[in-house]
Enzyme design. Structure first.
Site, PDB file in Angstrom:
ATOM      1  N   LYS A  85       0.840  -1.199   0.000  1.00  0.00           N
ATOM      2  CA  LYS A  85       0.000   0.000   0.000  1.00  0.00           C
ATOM      3  C   LYS A  85       0.876   1.250   0.000  1.00  0.00           C
ATOM      4  O   LYS A  85       1.880   1.315   0.715  1.00  0.00           O
ATOM      5  CB  LYS A  85      -0.918  -0.005   1.217  1.00  0.00           C
ATOM      6  N   SER A 160      -9.480   2.207   3.386  1.00  0.00           N
ATOM      7  CA  SER A 160      -8.657   2.894   2.404  1.00  0.00           C
ATOM      8  C   SER A 160      -7.639   2.000   1.712  1.00  0.00           C
ATOM      9  O   SER A 160      -6.955   2.425   0.784  1.00  0.00           O
ATOM     10  CB  SER A 160      -7.903   4.034   3.110  1.00  0.00           C
ATOM     11  N   SER A 184      -9.643  -0.019   7.781  1.00  0.00           N
ATOM     12  CA  SER A 184      -9.147   0.104   6.403  1.00  0.00           C
ATOM     13  C   SER A 184      -8.463  -1.125   5.843  1.00  0.00           C
ATOM     14  O   SER A 184      -8.111  -1.153   4.667  1.00  0.00           O
ATOM     15  CB  SER A 184      -8.199   1.307   6.293  1.00  0.00           C
TER      16      SER A 184
END
Length: 247
Positions: A85, A160, A184
């Site tokens: 990420k 996210s 997330s």
């Protein structure tokens, strides 16, 4: 034999060690799938094709040397491709946190979680999309692109860490790192039908993580099963003197 990108982490590692497949073959299979599918999914913000293939070749050399001397130590994930990420620092790769504010920024160090996995032998395919500074629940709020749910492109992957969850669900990576402040990792894992782990606070170092809420942030992971995620989690976890909140 199934497609290389259908192999679980555990099966991929087994076949890499046996020499049935090479890290370069496995990495190239994922890179070609990314090239084919990601224009629609938009899970990745950055793909390091050249770096990944170079690293894979180096891991193949390490595997070949180990097969001639199986008593020698071999890192547990040698040759395995992963995605990260884009809120985690990877030395020399962009780290935007999904924001134009950090466009062009390349950290000169690795996050502790990334460093530990590199020491375990992984190959980093690239950086995945995120809501800007990890503030969001759909991965629609990146400054760069909107990630789609691979099961239905009209739906969101959650956020996210939706880029990482979508990448694992679409077989663009066997495992991927994410971060969780208030859901997330857990929410996009649910939306995309993969396994995600949000560790207990302090169990995994936050050093090198671009924070949303530092008193809540944790670094987690996505995989196709709890067994696959466990292999990554056990290598990331543990005390880190660079993080005053790590246990």
């Amino acid at each position: 034999m199934p497609e290389l990108t259908d192999l679980s982490l555990i099966e991929a590692i087994r076949r890499l060690r046996l020499g049935e497949i090479s890290s370069r073959e496995l990495t190239l299979a994922y890179l070609e799938r990314i090239e084919h599918l990601d224009p629609d999914l938009q899970a990745f913000l950055y793909v390091d094709r050249q770096g990944a293939l170079g690293r894979a070749a180096a891991m193949d050399e390490r595997l070949t040397a180990w097969r001639s001397n199986p008593d020698a130590p071999l890192p547990p994930l040698t040759g395995l491709p992963i995605a990260v990420k884009d809120v985690l620092a990877v030395d020399g790769m962009p780290a935007t946190a999904g924001s134009r504010i950090l466009e062009g920024f390349k950290p000169p160090f690795d996050a502790t979680t990334v460093r530990r996995l590199l020491e375990a032998g992984v190959v980093i395919l690239g950086k995945t999309n995120t809501d800007e500074f990890a503030m969001g629940s759909s991965t629609e709020n990146s400054a760069y692109q909107t990630t789609r749910n691979p099961w239905n492109l009209a739906h969101v992957p959650g956020g996210s860490s939706g880029g990482s969850a979508a990448a694992v669900a679409a077989r663009l990576a066997p495992v991927a790192l994410g971060s969780d402040t208030g859901g997330s990792v857990r929410q996009p894992a649910s939306f995309c039908g993969v396994t995600g782990i949000k560790p207990t606070y302090g169990r995994v170092s936050r050093y090198g993580l671009i924070a949303y809420g530092s008193s809540l942030d944790t670094v987690g992971a996505f995989g196709r099963s709890a067994a696959d995620v466990a292999q990554v989690f056990r290598l990331m976890a543990g005390h880190d003197p660079l993080d005053s909140t790590s246990v």
